[in-house]
Design a protein around this motif. Structure first.
Motif, PDB file in Angstrom:
ATOM      1  N   ALA A  93      -5.669  16.117 -12.232  1.00 57.81           N
ATOM      2  CA  ALA A  93      -5.176  14.740 -12.315  1.00 57.81           C
ATOM      3  C   ALA A  93      -3.707  14.714 -12.735  1.00 57.81           C
ATOM      4  CB  ALA A  93      -6.025  13.936 -13.297  1.00 57.81           C
ATOM      5  N   GLY A  94      -3.348  15.596 -13.662  1.00 57.10           N
ATOM      6  CA  GLY A  94      -1.959  15.651 -14.100  1.00 57.10           C
ATOM      7  C   GLY A  94      -1.021  16.073 -12.984  1.00 57.10           C
ATOM      8  N   THR A  95      -1.457  17.039 -12.181  1.00 57.23           N
ATOM      9  CA  THR A  95      -0.639  17.485 -11.050  1.00 57.23           C
ATOM     10  C   THR A  95      -0.472  16.374 -10.022  1.00 57.23           C
ATOM     11  OG1 THR A  95      -1.405  19.768 -11.366  1.00 57.23           O
ATOM     12  CG2 THR A  95      -0.439  19.209  -9.222  1.00 57.23           C
ATOM     13  N   LEU A  96      -1.566  15.677  -9.730  1.00 52.56           N
ATOM     14  CA  LEU A  96      -1.488  14.568  -8.774  1.00 52.56           C
ATOM     15  C   LEU A  96      -0.592  13.447  -9.304  1.00 52.56           C
ATOM     16  CD1 LEU A  96      -5.196  14.358  -7.557  1.00 52.56           C
ATOM     17  CD2 LEU A  96      -3.210  15.070  -6.212  1.00 52.56           C
ATOM     18  N   HIS A  97      -0.704  13.163 -10.599  1.00 47.36           N
ATOM     19  CA  HIS A  97       0.140  12.112 -11.182  1.00 47.36           C
ATOM     20  C   HIS A  97       1.615  12.499 -11.091  1.00 47.36           C
ATOM     21  CE1 HIS A  97       1.290   8.813 -13.842  1.00 47.36           C
ATOM     22  NE2 HIS A  97       2.074   9.681 -14.458  1.00 47.36           N
ATOM     23  N   TRP A  98       1.888  13.761 -11.396  1.00 45.33           N
ATOM     24  CA  TRP A  98       3.282  14.219 -11.309  1.00 45.33           C
ATOM     25  C   TRP A  98       3.802  14.089  -9.883  1.00 45.33           C
ATOM     26  CZ3 TRP A  98       5.149  18.383  -8.406  1.00 45.33           C
ATOM     27  CH2 TRP A  98       6.504  18.660  -8.592  1.00 45.33           C
ATOM     28  N   GLN A 106       5.109  11.558  -2.117  1.00 46.71           N
ATOM     29  CA  GLN A 106       4.516  10.935  -0.933  1.00 46.71           C
ATOM     30  C   GLN A 106       5.059   9.525  -0.718  1.00 46.71           C
ATOM     31  OE1 GLN A 106       0.273  11.963  -0.296  1.00 46.71           O
ATOM     32  NE2 GLN A 106      -0.059   9.784   0.011  1.00 46.71           N
ATOM     33  N   GLU A 107       5.986   9.131  -1.581  1.00 42.83           N
ATOM     34  CA  GLU A 107       6.528   7.773  -1.575  1.00 42.83           C
ATOM     35  C   GLU A 107       5.365   6.773  -1.588  1.00 42.83           C
ATOM     36  OE1 GLU A 107       9.225   7.783   1.733  1.00 42.83           O
ATOM     37  OE2 GLU A 107      10.766   8.834   0.574  1.00 42.83           O
ATOM     38  N   ARG A 108       5.321   5.847  -0.630  1.00 41.06           N
ATOM     39  CA  ARG A 108       4.235   4.857  -0.642  1.00 41.06           C
ATOM     40  C   ARG A 108       3.239   5.059   0.495  1.00 41.06           C
ATOM     41  NH1 ARG A 108       7.058  -0.938  -2.335  1.00 41.06           N
ATOM     42  NH2 ARG A 108       7.750  -0.275  -4.403  1.00 41.06           N
ATOM     43  N   ARG A 109       3.323   6.187   1.152  1.00 38.42           N
ATOM     44  CA  ARG A 109       2.396   6.445   2.253  1.00 38.42           C
ATOM     45  C   ARG A 109       0.966   6.537   1.729  1.00 38.42           C
ATOM     46  NH1 ARG A 109       6.418  10.077   3.250  1.00 38.42           N
ATOM     47  NH2 ARG A 109       5.091  11.846   2.663  1.00 38.42           N
ATOM     48  N   THR A 110       0.066   5.835   2.371  1.00 36.59           N
ATOM     49  CA  THR A 110      -1.370   5.757   2.039  1.00 36.59           C
ATOM     50  C   THR A 110      -1.621   5.215   0.632  1.00 36.59           C
ATOM     51  OG1 THR A 110      -1.632   8.040   1.220  1.00 36.59           O
ATOM     52  CG2 THR A 110      -1.875   7.684   3.604  1.00 36.59           C
ATOM     53  N   LYS A 111      -0.647   4.535   0.049  1.00 36.81           N
ATOM     54  CA  LYS A 111      -0.817   3.915  -1.270  1.00 36.81           C
ATOM     55  C   LYS A 111      -1.280   2.476  -1.055  1.00 36.81           C
ATOM     56  CE  LYS A 111       1.708   3.554  -5.686  1.00 36.81           C
ATOM     57  NZ  LYS A 111       1.438   2.171  -6.076  1.00 36.81           N
ATOM     58  N   TYR A 112      -2.474   2.158  -1.527  1.00 36.60           N
ATOM     59  CA  TYR A 112      -3.032   0.827  -1.270  1.00 36.60           C
ATOM     60  C   TYR A 112      -2.216  -0.270  -1.956  1.00 36.60           C
ATOM     61  CZ  TYR A 112      -7.175   2.792   0.904  1.00 36.60           C
ATOM     62  OH  TYR A 112      -8.027   3.445   1.756  1.00 36.60           O
ATOM     63  N   ASP A 113      -1.952  -0.082  -3.228  1.00 34.73           N
ATOM     64  CA  ASP A 113      -1.221  -1.089  -3.994  1.00 34.73           C
ATOM     65  C   ASP A 113       0.214  -0.611  -4.163  1.00 34.73           C
ATOM     66  OD1 ASP A 113      -0.221  -2.922  -5.834  1.00 34.73           O
ATOM     67  OD2 ASP A 113      -2.126  -3.087  -6.896  1.00 34.73           O
ATOM     68  N   ALA A 114       1.142  -1.353  -3.612  1.00 33.32           N
ATOM     69  CA  ALA A 114       2.543  -0.919  -3.629  1.00 33.32           C
ATOM     70  C   ALA A 114       3.155  -0.979  -5.024  1.00 33.32           C
ATOM     71  CB  ALA A 114       3.361  -1.771  -2.664  1.00 33.32           C
ATOM     72  N   ARG A 115       2.504  -1.703  -5.935  1.00 35.38           N
ATOM     73  CA  ARG A 115       3.066  -1.832  -7.280  1.00 35.38           C
ATOM     74  C   ARG A 115       2.991  -0.506  -8.037  1.00 35.38           C
ATOM     75  NH1 ARG A 115      -0.576  -6.697  -9.372  1.00 35.38           N
ATOM     76  NH2 ARG A 115      -2.098  -5.315  -8.355  1.00 35.38           N
ATOM     77  N   GLU A 116       3.933  -0.324  -8.957  1.00 37.87           N
ATOM     78  CA  GLU A 116       3.889   0.851  -9.817  1.00 37.87           C
ATOM     79  C   GLU A 116       2.836   0.634 -10.903  1.00 37.87           C
ATOM     80  OE1 GLU A 116       5.451   3.572  -9.104  1.00 37.87           O
ATOM     81  OE2 GLU A 116       6.413   2.591  -7.390  1.00 37.87           O
ATOM     82  N   GLN A 117       2.436   1.707 -11.545  1.00 41.07           N
ATOM     83  CA  GLN A 117       1.435   1.585 -12.597  1.00 41.07           C
ATOM     84  C   GLN A 117       2.000   0.767 -13.758  1.00 41.07           C
ATOM     85  OE1 GLN A 117       0.349   5.828 -12.967  1.00 41.07           O
ATOM     86  NE2 GLN A 117      -1.651   5.206 -12.222  1.00 41.07           N
ATOM     87  N   ALA A 118       1.141  -0.106 -14.281  1.00 43.69           N
ATOM     88  CA  ALA A 118       1.592  -1.126 -15.224  1.00 43.69           C
ATOM     89  C   ALA A 118       1.970  -0.539 -16.583  1.00 43.69           C
ATOM     90  CB  ALA A 118       0.499  -2.172 -15.401  1.00 43.69           C
ATOM     91  N   GLN A 129      -1.234   1.378 -18.192  1.00 45.03           N
ATOM     92  CA  GLN A 129      -2.259   1.751 -17.217  1.00 45.03           C
ATOM     93  C   GLN A 129      -2.524   3.252 -17.238  1.00 45.03           C
ATOM     94  OE1 GLN A 129      -1.461   0.325 -13.274  1.00 45.03           O
ATOM     95  NE2 GLN A 129      -3.404   1.064 -12.437  1.00 45.03           N
ATOM     96  N   VAL A 130      -1.476   4.054 -17.399  1.00 43.45           N
ATOM     97  CA  VAL A 130      -1.657   5.506 -17.422  1.00 43.45           C
ATOM     98  C   VAL A 130      -2.464   5.924 -18.646  1.00 43.45           C
ATOM     99  CG1 VAL A 130      -0.492   7.735 -17.582  1.00 43.45           C
ATOM    100  CG2 VAL A 130       0.432   5.954 -16.097  1.00 43.45           C
ATOM    101  N   ARG A 131      -2.083   5.429 -19.817  1.00 46.15           N
ATOM    102  CA  ARG A 131      -2.810   5.795 -21.036  1.00 46.15           C
ATOM    103  C   ARG A 131      -4.236   5.255 -21.013  1.00 46.15           C
ATOM    104  NH1 ARG A 131       2.122   4.470 -25.293  1.00 46.15           N
ATOM    105  NH2 ARG A 131       3.461   6.228 -24.662  1.00 46.15           N
ATOM    106  N   ASP A 132      -4.397   4.075 -20.450  1.00 48.45           N
ATOM    107  CA  ASP A 132      -5.733   3.499 -20.285  1.00 48.45           C
ATOM    108  C   ASP A 132      -6.602   4.425 -19.434  1.00 48.45           C
ATOM    109  OD1 ASP A 132      -7.285   0.500 -19.995  1.00 48.45           O
ATOM    110  OD2 ASP A 132      -7.597   1.898 -18.346  1.00 48.45           O
TER     111      ASP A 132
END
Length: 208
Positions: A93-98, A106-118, A129-132
């Motif tokens: 999960a940490g690698t994917l988050h990084w 991957q920029e926004r490709r295949t990202k459902y919600d264009a917003r950044e994590q809250a 959102q990340v700590r949650d």
């Protein structure tokens, strides 16, 4: 059930995957070749199934005690089981988050919600959102599935649950490699349908 393409919520999606195809295992009439291709896609290529299998074997060989020692629910081996679940999950999960959020590989490709994590948002625990996600994944998700695993190992060690080993039962041992992806798909679908039943949704799924 509302079709996702008729759902007004889909208008704000950044990514639209198209129509999701059901597994051919559950299709009618039967499609044997399609089923074989689906199963080979689970086991004969690098996939979440093969990755989970490799990690499970590695943990079983290196971290967990012999099954005979699991006949009692000793905190020592239960903690080792928890760590065997925690460490690879955090690494992956940490690698994917990084890669996806920090490196934006991957920029926004295949990202459902264009917003950044809250951030600084009272909707989330610790207003982040990340700590949650980290807290509830570890404190609830990993901990609860470790408890369930520990109970299964304990039951197997005490003869209360079946054990299938290759030397004593090679047919069933091999057959489980076919049945596990099928059961996983069936279980995932129906558990999620059940979790969206309003009484269960409020107490067991709304947070997710």
């Amino acid at each position: 059930m509302t079709d996702i393409f008729d759902d007004p919520e889909s208008d704000r999606w950044n990514h639209h995957p198209g129509k999701v195809q059901l597994s051919p295992v559950f299709a009618w009439p039967p499609r044997p070749l399609a089923c074989l291709k689906w199963l080979s896609g689970a086991w004969l290529v690098l996939s979440t199934t093969t990755l989970a299998f490799a990690l499970a074997v590695l943990a079983y060989v290196t971290l967990l005690p012999p099954l005979s020692e699991m006949a009692s629910l000793d905190p020592g081996w239960v903690l080792r089981l928890w760590l065997a679940n925690l460490v690879p999950h955090c690494v992956l999960a940490g690698t994917l988050h990084w890669w996806l959020h920090m490196r934006r590989g991957q920029e926004r490709r295949t990202k459902y919600d264009a917003r950044e994590q809250a951030r600084d948002n009272g909707t989330f625990t610790f207003r982040s959102q990340v700590r949650d996600n980290m807290f509830w994944t570890i404190a609830s998700g990993i901990t609860l599935w470790t408890v369930m695993q520990a109970l299964v190992f304990w039951a197997m060690a005490n003869g209360l649950a079946p054990k299938v080993f290759f030397p004593s039962n090679p047919v069933w041992f091999a057959l489980w490699f076919v049945l596990i992806p099928i059961w996983s798909s069936l279980h995932f679908y129906w558990v999620h349908r059940l979790l969206h039943w309003p009484p269960l949704y409020r107490i067991a799924h709304a947070l997710h």
